[in-house]
Design an enzyme around this catalytic site. Structure first.
Site, PDB file in Angstrom:
ATOM      1  N   THR A 153       6.836   1.481   0.626  1.00  0.00           N
ATOM      2  CA  THR A 153       6.604   0.134   1.164  1.00  0.00           C
ATOM      3  C   THR A 153       6.810  -0.895   0.051  1.00  0.00           C
ATOM      4  O   THR A 153       7.528  -1.886   0.225  1.00  0.00           O
ATOM      5  CB  THR A 153       5.171   0.021   1.732  1.00  0.00           C
ATOM      6  OG1 THR A 153       5.038   0.957   2.805  1.00  0.00           O
ATOM      7  CG2 THR A 153       4.879  -1.381   2.228  1.00  0.00           C
ATOM      8  N   ASN A 179      12.744   7.860  10.120  1.00  0.00           N
ATOM      9  CA  ASN A 179      11.464   8.569  10.055  1.00  0.00           C
ATOM     10  C   ASN A 179      10.945   9.027  11.417  1.00  0.00           C
ATOM     11  O   ASN A 179      10.089   9.887  11.488  1.00  0.00           O
ATOM     12  CB  ASN A 179      10.411   7.693   9.375  1.00  0.00           C
ATOM     13  CG  ASN A 179      10.347   6.305   9.965  1.00  0.00           C
ATOM     14  OD1 ASN A 179      11.337   5.565   9.917  1.00  0.00           O
ATOM     15  ND2 ASN A 179       9.226   5.959  10.544  1.00  0.00           N
ATOM     16  N   THR A 233      -0.832  -1.146 -15.010  1.00  0.00           N
ATOM     17  CA  THR A 233      -0.961   0.120 -15.730  1.00  0.00           C
ATOM     18  C   THR A 233      -0.397   1.260 -14.901  1.00  0.00           C
ATOM     19  O   THR A 233      -0.714   1.386 -13.719  1.00  0.00           O
ATOM     20  CB  THR A 233      -2.451   0.374 -16.053  1.00  0.00           C
ATOM     21  OG1 THR A 233      -2.909  -0.705 -16.865  1.00  0.00           O
ATOM     22  CG2 THR A 233      -2.631   1.691 -16.798  1.00  0.00           C
ATOM     23  N   CYS A 244       2.322   4.556  17.546  1.00  0.00           N
ATOM     24  CA  CYS A 244       2.876   4.966  16.260  1.00  0.00           C
ATOM     25  C   CYS A 244       1.855   4.739  15.155  1.00  0.00           C
ATOM     26  O   CYS A 244       1.614   5.568  14.310  1.00  0.00           O
ATOM     27  CB  CYS A 244       4.137   4.167  16.001  1.00  0.00           C
ATOM     28  SG  CYS A 244       5.074   4.744  14.629  1.00  0.00           S
TER      29      CYS A 244
HETATM   30  N1  PMP Z   1      10.159   4.106   4.756  1.00  0.00           N
HETATM   31  C1  PMP Z   1      10.183   5.189   5.546  1.00  0.00           C
HETATM   32  C2  PMP Z   1      11.475   5.601   6.170  1.00  0.00           C
HETATM   33  C3  PMP Z   1       9.015   5.910   5.771  1.00  0.00           C
HETATM   34  O1  PMP Z   1       9.048   6.989   6.550  1.00  0.00           O
HETATM   35  C4  PMP Z   1       7.811   5.486   5.151  1.00  0.00           C
HETATM   36  C5  PMP Z   1       6.507   6.216   5.392  1.00  0.00           C
HETATM   37  N2  PMP Z   1       6.139   6.284   6.758  1.00  0.00           N
HETATM   38  C6  PMP Z   1       7.841   4.357   4.336  1.00  0.00           C
HETATM   39  C7  PMP Z   1       9.038   3.694   4.162  1.00  0.00           C
HETATM   40  C8  PMP Z   1       6.606   3.851   3.640  1.00  0.00           C
HETATM   41  O2  PMP Z   1       6.312   4.698   2.576  1.00  0.00           O
HETATM   42  P1  PMP Z   1       4.942   4.594   1.750  1.00  0.00           P
HETATM   43  O3  PMP Z   1       3.914   5.256   2.602  1.00  0.00           O
HETATM   44  O4  PMP Z   1       5.218   5.343   0.495  1.00  0.00           O
HETATM   45  O5  PMP Z   1       4.657   3.160   1.507  1.00  0.00           O
END
Ligand code: PMP
Length: 386
Positions: free
Chosen positions: A71, A150, A239, A325
């Site tokens: 994210t 995803n 950090t 979802c």
């Molecule tokens: N991009 C995709 C395609 C994901 O599947 C996910 C997790 N669901 C994320 C971004 C977000 O990842 P994170 O949980 O590491 O912030």
């Protein structure tokens, strides 16, 4: 209960946990402390991880920025790239089927005055290079398209899209969170300028990820999301979470070692699951591409079943549903909608994510539960009886 929700997150591999432990209580220095051994040892571990992650995707270690996950990496990639691109144009391209951490960044940018095109995906969830090409304008400065979806696991033609962008000096970002380690990703061959990945999708810890940032390219000059101590070449102050980074390093090492074996086994289990369900349940529709799909992914819609009721009935098998979802947003999946599924089919869908730790017995248990649940729910359905 059986865990079949490996796109959501994965169990941290015990070998990863073991590698991390000394970095909590023995080698606990700050990687930015240059004056003592505690700091040096932490910094060495971080640089080993940086080199491994870089080599894994065909990059140089100086091109890797550690983040809190995908994210943050997606936010940093897109929001960070725009200040340097503003002079050249105001048009951005992404797809309707992207993860929320790209879609919602783009929507915000749209409200802030950027001109954003959400290209459609096809009915399998795939975004074609032709669709991207058709959306290009002379003002296009950045394209963001995920490597693998995803929800439905569909693989996008990243190399074609990357080359298209590269030829036109358009910055190309890919969210490769679900793809890395499962399909070949190479930032040079694929023409990728910015790439996001996350530890917890590859049997590493939650709370760590990385962004690849192409070096020595005048188009790719990122602004940081936050200011502070100037860590990570000024791109990500704060950090460094050394134990998490060591965990990511180990997770990547295991992905590399186990790739062929994992891939064959996971695909075999996934195919067993699909065949088992289809053998016992009629009126099942596959969501996703029949072949260009992640090994562990199986997303099915069950006609004549209420999605919420199906989800409740599946409590002993951890899966995701197109119905809710995320609990904060009980809307039918935006990905299934973008693929043209109606709300009912989107709601009555289950996403199975097979992973490294699943067994045949677990798959067979899931098949039984799906067959029984769908059968029972359909006896309550007037449309099914008709
Ligand atoms: N991009 C995709 C395609 C994901 O599947 C996910 C997790 N669901 C994320 C971004 C977000 O990842 P994170 O949980 O590491 O912030």
């Amino acid at each position: 209960p059986v865990y079949l929700d490996n796109h959501s997150t994965t169990r941290t591999d015990p070998r990863v946990v073991a590698a991390m432990l000394p970095y909590f209580s023995e080698i606990y220095g700050n990687a930015a402390s240059v004056s003592h051994r505690f700091g040096w040892e932490a910094a060495e571990a971080v640089e080993r991880a940086r080199t491994r992650v870089a080599e894994w995707i065909g990059a140089d270690s100086k091109e890797i920025v550690f983040t809190s996950g995908a994210t943050e990496a997606n936010n940093l990639a897109i929001k960070g790239a725009l200040p340097a691109l503003k002079r050249r144009g105001d048009h951005l391209i992404t797809a309707a089927s992207e993860h929320k951490s790209v879609v919602d960044v783009m929507k915000r940018l749209g409200r802030e005055g950027w001109n954003v095109t959400f290209v459609p995906c096809d009915e399998t969830g795939r975004v074609s290079a032709e669709a991207i090409e058709a959306a290009l304008t002379p003002a296009t400065v950045l394209v963001s398209i995920m490597a693998a979806n995803n929800e439905v696991g569909t693989l996008n033609p990243i190399r074609e899209i990357g080359r298209l962008c590269h030829d036109r000096k358009i910055v190309f970002h890919t969210d490769a969170t679900q793809a890395v380690g499962k399909v070949d990703v190479d930032v040079q061959v694929d023409g990728v300028d910015l790439l996001s990945l996350s530890g917890h999708k590859i049997y590493g810890p939650k709370g760590v990820g990385a962004l690849y940032v192409r070096r020595r390219d005048p188009q790719v000059r990122l602004q940081p999301l936050f200011d502070g101590g100037g860590h990570e070449r000024g791109l990500r102050s704060g950090t460094l979470p050394v134990p998490l980074i060591v965990g990511l390093d180990k997770a990547v090492e295991l992905m590399i070692c186990d790739k062929a074996e994992d891939s064959t086994r996971i695909r075999g289990l996934r195919d067993r699951l699909e065949a088992g369900i289809r053998g016992r349940v009629p009126e099942v529709q596959l969501n996703g591409h029949p072949t260009l799909r992640l090994d562990g992914n199986l997303n099915l819609s069950f006609a004549f079943v209420d999605g919420e009721a199906l989800m409740m009935a599946m409590r002993d098998v951890a899966v995701s549903s197109g119905a809710a979802c995320t609990s904060v947003e009980p809307e039918p999946s935006h990905v299934l909608r973008a693929m043209g599924r109606d709300d009912e089919a989107a709601r009555a869908s289950l996403r199975f994510g097979v992973g490294r730790f699943n067994t045949e017995d677990e798959i067979d248990y899931a098949i039984d539960l799906v067959a029984e649940s769908v059968g029972r729910l359909r006896t309550h359905s007037a449309a099914w009886s008709a």
